[in-house]
Write a protein that holds these residues in place. Structure first.
Motif, PDB file in Angstrom:
ATOM      1  N   LEU A  32      25.604  35.045  82.743  1.00  0.00           N
ATOM      2  CA  LEU A  32      26.065  34.405  81.508  1.00  0.00           C
ATOM      3  C   LEU A  32      27.541  34.710  81.256  1.00  0.00           C
ATOM      4  CD1 LEU A  32      23.056  35.155  79.120  1.00  0.00           C
ATOM      5  CD2 LEU A  32      23.588  32.989  80.259  1.00  0.00           C
ATOM      6  N   GLU A  78      14.605  34.296  83.561  1.00  0.00           N
ATOM      7  CA  GLU A  78      13.392  33.529  83.240  1.00  0.00           C
ATOM      8  C   GLU A  78      12.425  33.664  84.408  1.00  0.00           C
ATOM      9  OE1 GLU A  78      14.438  29.490  81.228  1.00  0.00           O
ATOM     10  OE2 GLU A  78      16.142  29.996  82.512  1.00  0.00           O
ATOM     11  N   ASP A 105      15.512  28.793  75.460  1.00  0.00           N
ATOM     12  CA  ASP A 105      16.242  30.061  75.422  1.00  0.00           C
ATOM     13  C   ASP A 105      15.305  31.246  75.628  1.00  0.00           C
ATOM     14  OD1 ASP A 105      18.258  28.775  72.703  1.00  0.00           O
ATOM     15  OD2 ASP A 105      18.708  28.802  74.854  1.00  0.00           O
ATOM     16  N   TYR A 163      16.901  38.888  78.328  1.00  0.00           N
ATOM     17  CA  TYR A 163      18.358  38.961  78.404  1.00  0.00           C
ATOM     18  C   TYR A 163      18.739  40.386  78.807  1.00  0.00           C
ATOM     19  CZ  TYR A 163      18.453  34.333  76.489  1.00  0.00           C
ATOM     20  OH  TYR A 163      18.279  32.977  76.324  1.00  0.00           O
ATOM     21  N   LYS A 169      20.669  36.195  82.021  1.00  0.00           N
ATOM     22  CA  LYS A 169      19.428  35.625  81.483  1.00  0.00           C
ATOM     23  C   LYS A 169      18.413  35.589  82.614  1.00  0.00           C
ATOM     24  CE  LYS A 169      17.589  31.334  79.467  1.00  0.00           C
ATOM     25  NZ  LYS A 169      17.919  29.928  79.089  1.00  0.00           N
TER      26      LYS A 169
END
Lengths: 113, 111
Positions: free
Chosen positions: B46, B39, B83, B87, B37
């Motif tokens: 993960l 950001e 979320d 990804y 993941k």
């Protein structure tokens, strides 16, 4: 604190100048990696090193150089020969014997003016 | 040459929705598949998948691998605004143990 650190966070460079990005880890990891990320794209491998004093070219090594004189450190030099150096650079490390998982530093955003 | 393709490239949902992200791959000597993941900055790990049909689960996230059909999915149930991220899927080649990444799926979760 254990982890991977990269510096600086932001870097501006004039065309024709070489610049060195720092990557340090205190995780006792054997392998270290440099990736480049462009907007909307995944990560592309520049160089990697599995042991001290040894490193291999990745998929896009042209215009870059590295050294691995210490286990903890894997600096990347972006040379003037790199045609389009503006990008987000990520360093990662992995424990050689235990896992495939690579852990990433916070990255350096390089902008060529 | 190893290849990883992720779909969709971007996805916008509302909080509470369930999403499925796809990753297909071609690799000469498959060793494992990883999901990260991202950001804005460093990708965070993960899951790592090595065996077909065994679901890995962490809270609202889960993932499974199909080595026969050469794909993996990442499911997120009851999505939250936190979320929202890119990804990334990556495969590990058994000989060199390098990661080959897909281009990522940009997930945006609206309140």
């Amino acid at each position: 604190d254990g982890g991977i650190t990269q510096s600086p966070k932001y870097l501006f460079r004039k065309e024709g100048q070489n610049v060195t990005l720092s990557c340090e880890q205190n995780l006792n990891h054997d392998a270290m990696y440099w990736y480049r990320q462009d907007p909307g794209q995944g990560l592309r491998l520049i160089y990697y090193s599995q042991i001290v004093n040894d490193f291999q070219k990745g998929d896009i090594a042209e215009g870059y150089s590295v050294s691995r004189e210490k286990k903890e450190s894997f600096p990347l030099t972006v040379t003037s020969a790199q045609k389009n150096p503006t990008a987000f650079y990520l360093c990662a490390s992995r424990h050689e014997s235990s896992t495939d998982t690579q852990y990433f530093g916070p990255g350096t955003r390089l902008t060529v003016l | 040459e190893d290849k990883v393709v992720q779909s969709p490239l971007s996805l916008v949902v509302h909080e509470g929705d369930t999403v499925t992200l796809n990753c297909s791959y071609e690799v000469t000597n498959f060793r494992s598949l990883l999901w990260y993941k991202q950001e804005k900055k460093a990708p965070t790990f993960l899951f790592m998948l090595t065996s077909s049909g065994i679901e890995k689960k962490s809270g609202r996230l889960s993932s499974i691998l199909d080595k026969k059909e050469l794909f993996s999915i990442l499911n997120i149930t009851a999505t939250q605004t936190g979320d929202s991220a890119v990804y990334l899927c990556a495969v590990v080649d058994g000989s060199a143990r390098q990661l080959t990444f897909g281009s990522g799926t940009q997930l945006t979760v609206l309140p």
